[in-house]
Design a protein around this motif. Structure first.
Motif, PDB file in Angstrom:
ATOM      1  N   TYR A  34       0.807  -1.213   0.000  1.00 53.91           N
ATOM      2  CA  TYR A  34       0.000   0.000   0.000  1.00 53.91           C
ATOM      3  C   TYR A  34       0.846   1.271   0.000  1.00 53.91           C
ATOM      4  O   TYR A  34       0.536   2.229  -0.714  1.00 53.91           O
ATOM      5  CB  TYR A  34      -0.947   0.008   1.203  1.00 53.91           C
ATOM      6  N   ARG A  35       1.921   1.284   0.782  1.00 55.17           N
ATOM      7  CA  ARG A  35       2.643   2.543   1.002  1.00 55.17           C
ATOM      8  C   ARG A  35       3.766   2.832   0.018  1.00 55.17           C
ATOM      9  O   ARG A  35       4.028   4.001  -0.274  1.00 55.17           O
ATOM     10  CB  ARG A  35       3.192   2.579   2.436  1.00 55.17           C
ATOM     11  N   ILE A  36       4.464   1.816  -0.455  1.00 54.91           N
ATOM     12  CA  ILE A  36       5.605   2.058  -1.357  1.00 54.91           C
ATOM     13  C   ILE A  36       5.186   2.839  -2.611  1.00 54.91           C
ATOM     14  O   ILE A  36       5.850   3.831  -2.959  1.00 54.91           O
ATOM     15  CB  ILE A  36       6.315   0.739  -1.728  1.00 54.91           C
ATOM     16  N   PRO A  37       4.105   2.467  -3.301  1.00 60.13           N
ATOM     17  CA  PRO A  37       3.729   3.255  -4.493  1.00 60.13           C
ATOM     18  C   PRO A  37       3.372   4.706  -4.183  1.00 60.13           C
ATOM     19  O   PRO A  37       3.448   5.568  -5.057  1.00 60.13           O
ATOM     20  CB  PRO A  37       2.504   2.510  -5.042  1.00 60.13           C
ATOM     21  N   LYS A  38       3.001   4.993  -2.937  1.00 57.98           N
ATOM     22  CA  LYS A  38       2.649   6.358  -2.544  1.00 57.98           C
ATOM     23  C   LYS A  38       3.830   7.118  -1.948  1.00 57.98           C
ATOM     24  O   LYS A  38       3.657   8.222  -1.446  1.00 57.98           O
ATOM     25  CB  LYS A  38       1.508   6.314  -1.523  1.00 57.98           C
ATOM     26  N   ASN A  39       5.027   6.489  -1.961  1.00 56.53           N
ATOM     27  CA  ASN A  39       6.230   7.073  -1.358  1.00 56.53           C
ATOM     28  C   ASN A  39       6.043   7.415   0.112  1.00 56.53           C
ATOM     29  O   ASN A  39       6.553   8.425   0.599  1.00 56.53           O
ATOM     30  CB  ASN A  39       6.692   8.317  -2.131  1.00 56.53           C
ATOM     31  N   GLU A  40       5.302   6.567   0.834  1.00 50.52           N
ATOM     32  CA  GLU A  40       5.096   6.751   2.263  1.00 50.52           C
ATOM     33  C   GLU A  40       6.031   5.827   3.028  1.00 50.52           C
ATOM     34  O   GLU A  40       6.474   4.802   2.508  1.00 50.52           O
ATOM     35  CB  GLU A  40       3.646   6.441   2.649  1.00 50.52           C
ATOM     36  N   PHE A 111      15.472 -17.777   4.045  1.00 50.52           N
ATOM     37  CA  PHE A 111      15.931 -16.945   2.929  1.00 50.52           C
ATOM     38  C   PHE A 111      15.083 -17.176   1.679  1.00 50.52           C
ATOM     39  O   PHE A 111      14.743 -16.234   0.970  1.00 50.52           O
ATOM     40  CB  PHE A 111      17.412 -17.221   2.635  1.00 50.52           C
ATOM     41  N   ILE A 112      14.747 -18.425   1.435  1.00 54.13           N
ATOM     42  CA  ILE A 112      13.903 -18.742   0.282  1.00 54.13           C
ATOM     43  C   ILE A 112      12.494 -18.187   0.489  1.00 54.13           C
ATOM     44  O   ILE A 112      11.914 -17.587  -0.417  1.00 54.13           O
ATOM     45  CB  ILE A 112      13.890 -20.257   0.026  1.00 54.13           C
ATOM     46  N   ALA A 113      11.944 -18.358   1.692  1.00 58.71           N
ATOM     47  CA  ALA A 113      10.602 -17.861   1.984  1.00 58.71           C
ATOM     48  C   ALA A 113      10.548 -16.335   1.848  1.00 58.71           C
ATOM     49  O   ALA A 113       9.605 -15.793   1.261  1.00 58.71           O
ATOM     50  CB  ALA A 113      10.177 -18.295   3.384  1.00 58.71           C
ATOM     51  N   LEU A 114      11.544 -15.655   2.365  1.00 60.01           N
ATOM     52  CA  LEU A 114      11.554 -14.190   2.250  1.00 60.01           C
ATOM     53  C   LEU A 114      11.761 -13.738   0.811  1.00 60.01           C
ATOM     54  O   LEU A 114      11.210 -12.718   0.397  1.00 60.01           O
ATOM     55  CB  LEU A 114      12.606 -13.593   3.184  1.00 60.01           C
ATOM     56  N   SER A 115      12.513 -14.504   0.026  1.00 57.60           N
ATOM     57  CA  SER A 115      12.671 -14.187  -1.394  1.00 57.60           C
ATOM     58  C   SER A 115      11.339 -14.306  -2.125  1.00 57.60           C
ATOM     59  O   SER A 115      10.965 -13.438  -2.912  1.00 57.60           O
ATOM     60  CB  SER A 115      13.700 -15.107  -2.048  1.00 57.60           C
ATOM     61  N   PHE A 116      10.606 -15.380  -1.839  1.00 57.02           N
ATOM     62  CA  PHE A 116       9.292 -15.554  -2.454  1.00 57.02           C
ATOM     63  C   PHE A 116       8.326 -14.464  -2.029  1.00 57.02           C
ATOM     64  O   PHE A 116       7.559 -13.962  -2.852  1.00 57.02           O
ATOM     65  CB  PHE A 116       8.707 -16.938  -2.111  1.00 57.02           C
ATOM     66  N   THR A 117       8.352 -14.089  -0.753  1.00 58.53           N
ATOM     67  CA  THR A 117       7.437 -13.038  -0.298  1.00 58.53           C
ATOM     68  C   THR A 117       7.804 -11.685  -0.890  1.00 58.53           C
ATOM     69  O   THR A 117       6.918 -10.880  -1.180  1.00 58.53           O
ATOM     70  CB  THR A 117       7.372 -12.970   1.231  1.00 58.53           C
ATOM     71  N   ALA A 118       9.084 -11.439  -1.078  1.00 58.24           N
ATOM     72  CA  ALA A 118       9.498 -10.180  -1.721  1.00 58.24           C
ATOM     73  C   ALA A 118       8.987 -10.138  -3.159  1.00 58.24           C
ATOM     74  O   ALA A 118       8.470  -9.107  -3.615  1.00 58.24           O
ATOM     75  CB  ALA A 118      11.022 -10.039  -1.679  1.00 58.24           C
ATOM     76  N   LEU A 119       9.133 -11.256  -3.861  1.00 52.01           N
ATOM     77  CA  LEU A 119       8.609 -11.314  -5.233  1.00 52.01           C
ATOM     78  C   LEU A 119       7.094 -11.159  -5.258  1.00 52.01           C
ATOM     79  O   LEU A 119       6.539 -10.482  -6.125  1.00 52.01           O
ATOM     80  CB  LEU A 119       9.031 -12.628  -5.895  1.00 52.01           C
ATOM     81  N   PHE A 120       6.428 -11.793  -4.298  1.00 51.87           N
ATOM     82  CA  PHE A 120       4.970 -11.684  -4.213  1.00 51.87           C
ATOM     83  C   PHE A 120       4.543 -10.233  -3.993  1.00 51.87           C
ATOM     84  O   PHE A 120       3.598  -9.758  -4.623  1.00 51.87           O
ATOM     85  CB  PHE A 120       4.461 -12.601  -3.087  1.00 51.87           C
ATOM     86  N   SER A 121       5.249  -9.529  -3.119  1.00 48.65           N
ATOM     87  CA  SER A 121       4.885  -8.127  -2.868  1.00 48.65           C
ATOM     88  C   SER A 121       5.116  -7.271  -4.110  1.00 48.65           C
ATOM     89  O   SER A 121       4.321  -6.377  -4.410  1.00 48.65           O
ATOM     90  CB  SER A 121       5.618  -7.557  -1.659  1.00 48.65           C
ATOM     91  N   LEU A 122       6.174  -7.561  -4.849  1.00 51.38           N
ATOM     92  CA  LEU A 122       6.422  -6.809  -6.096  1.00 51.38           C
ATOM     93  C   LEU A 122       5.306  -7.051  -7.110  1.00 51.38           C
ATOM     94  O   LEU A 122       4.885  -6.133  -7.812  1.00 51.38           O
ATOM     95  CB  LEU A 122       7.768  -7.190  -6.690  1.00 51.38           C
ATOM     96  N   VAL A 123       4.839  -8.281  -7.184  1.00 51.49           N
ATOM     97  CA  VAL A 123       3.743  -8.604  -8.096  1.00 51.49           C
ATOM     98  C   VAL A 123       2.480  -7.831  -7.692  1.00 51.49           C
ATOM     99  O   VAL A 123       1.752  -7.338  -8.546  1.00 51.49           O
ATOM    100  CB  VAL A 123       3.468 -10.124  -8.108  1.00 51.49           C
ATOM    101  N   MET A 124       2.239  -7.730  -6.413  1.00 54.31           N
ATOM    102  CA  MET A 124       1.016  -7.065  -5.915  1.00 54.31           C
ATOM    103  C   MET A 124       1.082  -5.541  -6.057  1.00 54.31           C
ATOM    104  O   MET A 124       0.040  -4.894  -6.104  1.00 54.31           O
ATOM    105  CB  MET A 124       0.746  -7.453  -4.465  1.00 54.31           C
ATOM    106  N   ILE A 125       2.292  -5.002  -6.077  1.00 55.84           N
ATOM    107  CA  ILE A 125       2.420  -3.547  -6.243  1.00 55.84           C
ATOM    108  C   ILE A 125       2.057  -3.191  -7.667  1.00 55.84           C
ATOM    109  O   ILE A 125       1.369  -2.302  -7.978  1.00 55.84           O
ATOM    110  CB  ILE A 125       3.841  -3.058  -5.884  1.00 55.84           C
TER     111      ILE A 125
END
Length: 125
Positions: A34-40, A111-125
């Motif tokens: 929610y916040r990254i695209p709004k620069n918050e 590390f693998i789980a956090l990598s997947f979640t980072a990718l998931f968040s990028l997809v959702m942004i």
């Protein structure tokens, strides 16, 4: 090796703990999404209703459960809360469990789980 992991007495309890940890990470991902695209800032201020602006109490931020108990509506203004929030939390929990089911509880699993979640968040942004 995989059969041995599946029959382990600790498989389900560890899976439950990882799911809970995953939905907690998913709750944070919702903030990021929610916040990254709004620069918050993703740290401050605390979460608030997107409609009325009231700051949420700690018990309004319990992953998945708060959305269900509030009926998908803000506790203050009763405006609808997007279903995206519990879905992101649930999917993140599933990511953690799926990785555990595939790899077992190994040292590099976080590390693998956090990598997947980072990718998931990028997809959702």
């Amino acid at each position: 090796m995989q059969e041995m992991i599946m029959n382990d007495d600790m498989f389900v309890p560890i899976g439950v703990v990882l799911f809970i940890f995953g939905i907690l990470i998913g709750s944070f991902l919702n903030v990021v999404i929610y916040r990254i695209p709004k620069n918050e800032s993703i740290v401050f201020p605390s979460s608030k209703c997107q409609s009325c602006g009231n700051s949420l109490k700690w018990y309004h931020n319990i992953p998945i459960f708060s959305w269900v108990f509030l009926g998908g509506k803000c506790a203050f203004c009763k405006d609808k809360i997007s279903v995206q929030y519990p879905v992101v939390e649930f999917v993140t929990g599933l990511i953690f469990v799926a990785i555990y089911m595939k790899l077992g509880f190994v040292w590099y699993m976080p590390f693998i789980a956090l990598s997947f979640t980072a990718l998931f968040s990028l997809v959702m942004i």
